[in-house]
Design an enzyme around this catalytic site. Structure first.
Site, short mmCIF file in Angstrom:
data_model
loop_
_atom_site.label_atom_id
_atom_site.label_comp_id
_atom_site.label_asym_id
_atom_site.label_seq_id
_atom_site.Cartn_x
_atom_site.Cartn_y
_atom_site.Cartn_z
N ARG A 103 0.88 -1.18 0.00
CA ARG A 103 0.00 0.00 0.00
C ARG A 103 0.90 1.22 0.00
O ARG A 103 1.67 1.42 0.94
CB ARG A 103 -0.91 0.01 1.23
CG ARG A 103 -1.60 1.34 1.45
CD ARG A 103 -2.70 1.28 2.48
NE ARG A 103 -3.84 0.54 1.96
CZ ARG A 103 -5.04 0.54 2.53
NH1 ARG A 103 -5.26 1.24 3.64
NH2 ARG A 103 -6.03 -0.16 2.01
N HIS A 130 -7.37 0.64 -6.33
CA HIS A 130 -7.51 -0.25 -5.17
C HIS A 130 -8.13 -1.56 -5.67
O HIS A 130 -9.27 -1.91 -5.34
CB HIS A 130 -8.40 0.42 -4.12
CG HIS A 130 -8.31 -0.19 -2.75
ND1 HIS A 130 -7.50 -1.27 -2.44
CD2 HIS A 130 -8.93 0.15 -1.57
CE1 HIS A 130 -7.64 -1.56 -1.16
NE2 HIS A 130 -8.50 -0.73 -0.61
N GLN A 133 -9.80 -4.27 -3.29
CA GLN A 133 -11.11 -3.88 -2.77
C GLN A 133 -12.21 -4.20 -3.77
O GLN A 133 -13.27 -4.74 -3.40
CB GLN A 133 -11.11 -2.37 -2.47
CG GLN A 133 -12.43 -1.87 -1.91
CD GLN A 133 -12.72 -2.41 -0.53
OE1 GLN A 133 -11.90 -2.27 0.36
NE2 GLN A 133 -13.88 -3.02 -0.34
N ASP A 229 -17.53 6.37 -1.36
CA ASP A 229 -16.26 6.32 -0.64
C ASP A 229 -16.07 7.69 0.01
O ASP A 229 -16.76 8.65 -0.33
CB ASP A 229 -15.11 6.00 -1.63
CG ASP A 229 -13.75 5.85 -0.96
OD1 ASP A 229 -13.70 5.60 0.27
OD2 ASP A 229 -12.73 5.99 -1.66
N CYS A 269 -16.24 0.86 0.73
CA CYS A 269 -14.99 0.14 1.04
C CYS A 269 -14.61 0.29 2.50
O CYS A 269 -13.89 -0.56 3.05
CB CYS A 269 -13.87 0.62 0.12
SG CYS A 269 -13.45 2.35 0.28
N ARG A 297 -12.91 -9.18 1.63
CA ARG A 297 -11.50 -8.86 1.38
C ARG A 297 -10.64 -10.10 1.63
O ARG A 297 -9.72 -10.40 0.88
CB ARG A 297 -11.03 -7.72 2.31
CG ARG A 297 -11.68 -6.36 2.07
CD ARG A 297 -11.33 -5.78 0.74
NE ARG A 297 -9.88 -5.60 0.57
CZ ARG A 297 -9.16 -4.61 1.07
NH1 ARG A 297 -9.75 -3.65 1.76
NH2 ARG A 297 -7.86 -4.52 0.85
N1 NVA Z 1 -10.20 6.45 -1.27
C1 NVA Z 1 -9.83 5.97 0.04
C2 NVA Z 1 -9.97 4.49 0.14
C3 NVA Z 1 -9.70 3.92 1.50
C4 NVA Z 1 -9.76 2.43 1.56
C5 NVA Z 1 -8.40 6.39 0.34
O1 NVA Z 1 -7.55 6.27 -0.53
O2 NVA Z 1 -8.16 6.84 1.47
N1 CP Z 2 -11.08 -0.55 2.58
C1 CP Z 2 -9.81 -0.57 3.04
O1 CP Z 2 -8.85 -0.76 2.27
O2 CP Z 2 -9.70 -0.39 4.38
P1 CP Z 2 -8.37 -0.15 5.20
O3 CP Z 2 -7.85 1.22 4.82
O4 CP Z 2 -8.78 -0.24 6.65
O5 CP Z 2 -7.37 -1.19 4.83
#
Ligand code: NVA
Ligand code: CP
Length: 320
Positions: A103, A130, A133, A229, A269, A297
């Site tokens: 990540r 992502h 997800q 989201d 998500c 997930r």
């Molecule tokens: N769009 C959000 C998704 C979190 C899982 C982010 O990147 O923070």
């Molecule tokens: N949806 C998701 O990726 O959650 P986290 O940021 O908690 O991993």
């Protein structure tokens, strides 16, 4: 013959391959120990440059259930976080781990990792995509709406920050699945043309379609599943004030949900901000499947890792 494959963005797999992974995900839903490709245990490195609850827990527990050892490395505790070149970190980890999960921020960073790695690399969220997800989200639709074959031809709608990683992933993955993908957000927060063009090109081969609009009603009307989201993604916290005002008409509330099909699902998500992008009436209401989505997930990522390892080893038995 083995084939090294990565999952850096949703269109790194084609229509049949995506179906194969989702079918495998359904198998893992039924039996948590359906395959054990990392029996050994073999290590999988899971790196985080941003916070996480779901991704961290699902990859950690998932790798363990696959018979492997999850080596979780946070930015704060790694040399990568202090500026060690991506190439050097990757050269080391790829000699020890059997897959690399990351990540991070720019997509170019994980692309660089994949250029060096000799084991599969999985995108656990970047600023742009992502894909793990969305595999889980599609598995959730399959769970509730008649299986993986039922995905093709469905209409999905995403509302809110239509320029973020989730919007991009729905566009690409939905196109791969042969879905009708509708994405709605305010001007200034719409997807890049390049992503839309990629999604349209894929949709032309799968029977899907792409609609990008500023009209939330148009996006939601008769949809099978509605997604949203956060309006403020990780790394954008300083823009909190600017990132509220333009989005209010895209809030998923009961009035908007009423325009979708009567049995439409709601997914998010997570983490969610009740009263912002979604009301409590919707996310805590009867159409919401967000807890199944979060659980999926685990199953979807175990399927993905198993599939990638199956491809690399040339072991067909792991692909289904
Ligand atoms: N769009 C959000 C998704 C979190 C899982 C982010 O990147 O923070
Ligand atoms: N949806 C998701 O990726 O959650 P986290 O940021 O908690 O991993």
């Amino acid at each position: 013959m083995g084939q090294l494959r990565h999952m850096l963005r949703d269109d790194d797999v084609n229509h049949d391959e995506q179906k194969q992974i989702l079918e495998l995900g359904m198998k893992f839903r039924e039996n948590r120990f359906y395959h054990r490709p990392f029996e050994g245990p073999q290590g999988v490195a899971v790196l985080f440059d941003k916070p996480s609850t779901r991704t961290r827990s699902s990859f950690s527990i998932g790798v363990a259930e696959l018979g492997g050892y999850p080596l979780v490395i946070d930015k704060s505790g790694s040399q990568l976080g202090r500026g060690e070149p991506i190439r050097d970190t990757t050269e080391v980890l790829t000699r020890m781990a059997y897959a690399l999960v990351w990540r991070t921020f720019e997509q170019s960073r994980i692309e660089e990792m994949a250029r060096v790695a000799t084991v599969p690399v999985v995108n656990a969220l970047t600023d742009e995509f992502h894909p793990c997800q969305v595999l889980a989200d599609f598995l959730t639709i399959a769970q509730f709406k008649g299986g993986v074959d039922a995905l093709e031809g469905m209409t999905i709608a995403y509302l809110g920050d239509a320029a973020n990683n989730m919007a991009n992933s729905y566009l690409l993955a939905g196109a791969v699945a042969g879905m009708h993908v509708r994405v709605a957000g305010p001007n200034g927060f719409l997807p890049d043309d390049a992503i839309v063009q990629d999604a349209e090109a894929i949709a032309a081969t799968t029977g899907g379609s792409i609609l990008v609009t500023t009209d939330p009603q148009e996006a939601v009307r008769d949809a099978d599943c509605v997604f949203t989201d956060t309006w403020v993604s990780m790394g954008e916290e300083s823009q909190y004030d600017v990132r509220s005002k333009p989005f209010w008409q895209y809030q998923v509330n009961e009035e908007l949900m009423a325009l979708a099909k009567p049995d439409a699902l709601f997914q998010h998500c997570l983490p969610a901000y009740r009263g912002k992008e979604v009301t409590s009436a919707v996310i805590d209401g009867p159409q919401s499947v967000v807890w199944d989505e979060a659980e999926n997930r685990l199953h979807a990522q175990k399927a993905l890792l198993t599939w990638l390892i199956g491809k690399q080893r040339g072991d067909e038995s792991l692909l289904s």
